[in-house]
Design a protein around this motif. Structure first.
Motif, short mmCIF file in Angstrom:
data_model
loop_
_atom_site.label_atom_id
_atom_site.label_comp_id
_atom_site.label_asym_id
_atom_site.label_seq_id
_atom_site.Cartn_x
_atom_site.Cartn_y
_atom_site.Cartn_z
N GLU A 1 7.72 16.87 -15.66
CA GLU A 1 6.62 17.17 -14.74
C GLU A 1 7.14 17.24 -13.30
O GLU A 1 6.70 18.07 -12.50
CB GLU A 1 5.50 16.12 -14.90
CG GLU A 1 4.23 16.52 -14.21
CD GLU A 1 2.97 15.89 -14.82
OE1 GLU A 1 2.95 15.51 -16.01
OE2 GLU A 1 1.99 15.79 -14.08
N GLY B 1 -2.95 15.89 -20.15
CA GLY B 1 -2.04 17.03 -20.27
C GLY B 1 -2.24 18.11 -19.21
O GLY B 1 -1.98 19.29 -19.45
N ALA B 2 -2.65 17.69 -18.01
CA ALA B 2 -2.84 18.65 -16.92
C ALA B 2 -1.51 19.29 -16.50
O ALA B 2 -0.47 18.63 -16.55
CB ALA B 2 -3.47 17.95 -15.73
N ARG C 1 -3.21 6.30 -18.77
CA ARG C 1 -3.29 7.46 -17.88
C ARG C 1 -4.66 7.43 -17.23
O ARG C 1 -5.64 7.02 -17.87
CB ARG C 1 -3.18 8.77 -18.66
CG ARG C 1 -1.86 8.99 -19.30
CD ARG C 1 -1.68 10.45 -19.70
NE ARG C 1 -0.54 10.59 -20.58
CZ ARG C 1 0.07 11.74 -20.87
NH1 ARG C 1 -0.38 12.88 -20.36
NH2 ARG C 1 1.10 11.79 -21.67
N CYS C 2 -4.75 7.91 -16.00
CA CYS C 2 -6.11 7.97 -15.43
C CYS C 2 -6.91 9.05 -16.13
O CYS C 2 -8.13 9.08 -16.04
CB CYS C 2 -6.10 8.11 -13.92
SG CYS C 2 -5.00 9.32 -13.30
N THR C 3 -6.23 9.92 -16.89
CA THR C 3 -6.91 10.94 -17.68
C THR C 3 -7.14 10.51 -19.13
O THR C 3 -7.63 11.30 -19.95
CB THR C 3 -6.07 12.24 -17.70
OG1 THR C 3 -4.72 11.88 -18.06
CG2 THR C 3 -6.07 12.94 -16.36
N ASN D 1 2.08 4.46 -13.55
CA ASN D 1 1.92 5.07 -14.89
C ASN D 1 2.65 6.40 -15.04
O ASN D 1 3.00 6.79 -16.14
CB ASN D 1 0.44 5.20 -15.26
CG ASN D 1 -0.30 6.17 -14.37
OD1 ASN D 1 0.12 6.46 -13.26
ND2 ASN D 1 -1.42 6.66 -14.85
C1 UN1 Z 1 -2.39 10.19 -14.46
O1 UN1 Z 1 -2.91 9.83 -15.48
O2 UN1 Z 1 -2.37 9.43 -13.47
O3 UN1 Z 1 -2.78 15.18 -17.06
C2 UN1 Z 1 -1.72 11.49 -14.31
C3 UN1 Z 1 -1.99 14.34 -17.49
C4 UN1 Z 1 -0.66 14.18 -16.80
C5 UN1 Z 1 -0.85 13.48 -15.49
C6 UN1 Z 1 -1.66 12.24 -15.59
N1 UN1 Z 1 -0.06 15.45 -16.56
O4 UN1 Z 1 -2.25 13.65 -18.45
#
Ligand code: UN1
Length: 496
Positions: free
Chosen positions: A107, A446-447, A284-286, A153
């Motif tokens: 990334e 997975g952004a 993950r914040c996602t 993270n």
């Molecule tokens: C995060 O969880 O802080 O989209 C970032 C995603 C990763 C980035 C996550 N590419 O899950």
């Protein structure tokens, strides 16, 4: 045992912290594995770093953007060469499995190439003037010295989201790595230096939030702040920055929902749920933290998900057969324990997991079992608050409208996912889910780095990382008028 001793990076020199204090960087899967001692810095160290960044800015801002970009291209190449080494060190300091730490380095590589490309864009606008023989345009200008506070993270990817756009735009930087994962920031900055970054353009001040982060945020010489972390700390960062009218980008929590409707491909949705909820140990914040199931498929999906969670191999992420690593530290384990207690008391049904893993091969690390709660209702705390661990809540809905209502009925708004084969519902989800990111038939994680990343509501304060969103934060617009008429021309409003 003697450890490698790391120092701060100030003006291109490796410099011990004036505090004389340090802390150990320990592998969360194995307390016998120490990666090194890192400085625990204070306000004086921040002052030195900001002074060095301010000095370097005088020349860095004048380096043509395509030349700044060449350093980023080389950084991408160096990271590619060192990917395996940096991934292994990241697994040792952060815990996530090797395939994921390789992804984290990747990334950063993707961000390097994307932002390097911006060196030949950084587009502004030209536009007609209302007056004859007058030229009007807007150009992107660097902000100056930028302060950055990184989370643990994504120990290399997220620092790269901050550093690379800031650099290509002509800013200089002071970065405070997360205290759990400083080495990956050091590795990233080492790659930049080896690619030819001049001294002082990036400075590292290692340490803890109250001692090193707070003085960075309030320092009058720091012109903008980029923070990724919890909403609690983000509020303090934002308030401090606001008191000095300082632009401040906050990326914070999530309580990300996946909706699975009765027409979904259930096997696909299961794969997405397991990956979204337990990938990166739910840190993950996602991460997928709520799964909203249509009542017709809820029983079947629940049974299969629990079986998949039970089958996950948990362990040291350096072992290629392991699917889920430890949590990053004991505090995160305590948070998972606390939320499992809260969920049980609220009447949620524990379907699997719910406890730390401590015996046998787990005894030297911070492991937690993949955990699934059923019978969660939308307003329970376990359905509302971020856990940041391998804990997922299942909520049943009657129909799509109710699913949307549940998905939106939280304070956060980062990532969302819909599993359905109905194109009309898919477009409604894209329009109606209150979130910065919506996936259709793909998990909440997975952004990609060339799209804006961030969220609404309590997740952020309106800024975006990634894509052109990052350029908007790391530049400030200047409007330029050039009058070539050789006479005083008053603007239309002044001639009325
Ligand atoms: C995060 O969880 O802080 O989209 C970032 C995603 C990763 C980035 C996550 N590419 O899950």
């Amino acid at each position: 045992m003697s450890h490698t001793v790391y120092t701060n990076l100030i003006g291109g020199q490796w410099t011990p912290a004036r505090t004389g204090k340090s802390f150990a960087n320990v592998n969360p899967a194995d307390s016998d594995d120490v990666l090194g001692d890192f400085p625990s810095s204070g306000a004086e160290d921040v002052n030195d770093a900001v002074a060095a960044a301010a000095e370097a800015w005088k020349t860095w801002r004048l380096v043509p953007a395509p030349k700044r970009a060449e350093i980023l291209y080389r950084t991408g190449e160096i990271l590619t060469q060192r990917k395996e080494q940096y991934a292994r060190e990241m697994t040792r300091e952060m815990g996530k499995v090797l395939s994921e730490t390789r992804g984290d380095v990747q990334e950063a590589i993707d961000t390097a190439y994307y932002m390097a490309g911006e060196g030949r864009r950084l587009f502004g606008q030209t536009t007609p003037s209302e007056l004859q023989s007058k030229f009007a345009m807007s150009v992107r200008m660097p902000v100056g010295v930028v302060g950055m506070i990184a989370p643990w993270n994504f120990p290399m990817a997220i620092p790269s989201w901050k550093l690379f756009p800031a650099l290509v735009c002509g800013n200089t930087c002071v970065i405070k790595p997360a205290e759990d994962t400083p080495l990956s920031t050091y590795n990233l900055v080492q790659a930049l230096m080896d690619a030819g970054l001049p001294p002082g353009v990036v400075n590292i001040v290692s340490g803890f939030g109250p001692d090193a982060g707070a003085p960075l945020v309030s320092h009058p010489g720091v012109r903008a702040i980029s923070f990724t972390g919890s909403s609690e700390v983000g509020r303090i960062v934002g308030q401090t920055a606001a008191a000095n009218f300082k632009p401040c980008s906050l990326e914070m929590g999530g309580k990300n929902a996946m909706i699975v409707l009765d027409d979904a491909n259930l096997d696909l949705a299961l794969d997405g749920a397991v990956w979204g909820a337990f990938g990166t140990t739910g840190q993950r914040c996602t991460a997928t933290s709520r799964i909203i199931l249509h009542e017709k498929i809820a029983a079947e999906f629940t049974k299969k998900l629990v079986a998949r969670a039970d089958a996950l191999k948990v362990g040291n992420g350096l072992d290629e057969s392991v699917q889920m690593g430890p949590q990053v530290n004991q505090q995160q384990i305590e948070t998972s324990i606390r939320y499992c207690e809260i969920a049980r008391k609220e009447g949620a049904k524990l379907l699997t997991g719910g406890d730390p893993l401590e015996d046998g091969s787990f005894d030297r690390g911070h492991f937690f079992a993949p955990t699934v709660f059923g019978d969660v209702s939308a307003k329970m705390r376990i359905g509302q608050e971020e856990v940041f661990g391998p804990v997922v809540s299942l909520i049943t809905c009657r129909d799509f409208d109710e699913a949307l209502e549940i998905a939106n009925g939280i304070e956060y708004g980062l990532s969302t996912a819909l599993y359905s084969r109905d194109v009309n519902k898919a477009f409604r989800a894209m329009r109606d889910l209150e979130a910065g990111i919506t996936y259709v038939n793909a998990p909440t994680i997975g952004a990609e780095v060339h799209l804006p990343f961030g969220g609404v509501k309590k997740t952020g304060n309106g800024h975006r990382e990634g894509g052109t969103g990052a350029l908007d934060f790391y530049t400030t617009w200047k409007s330029v008028y050039v009058d070539y008429s050789d006479k005083l021309q008053r603007a239309q409003i002044d001639n009325a």
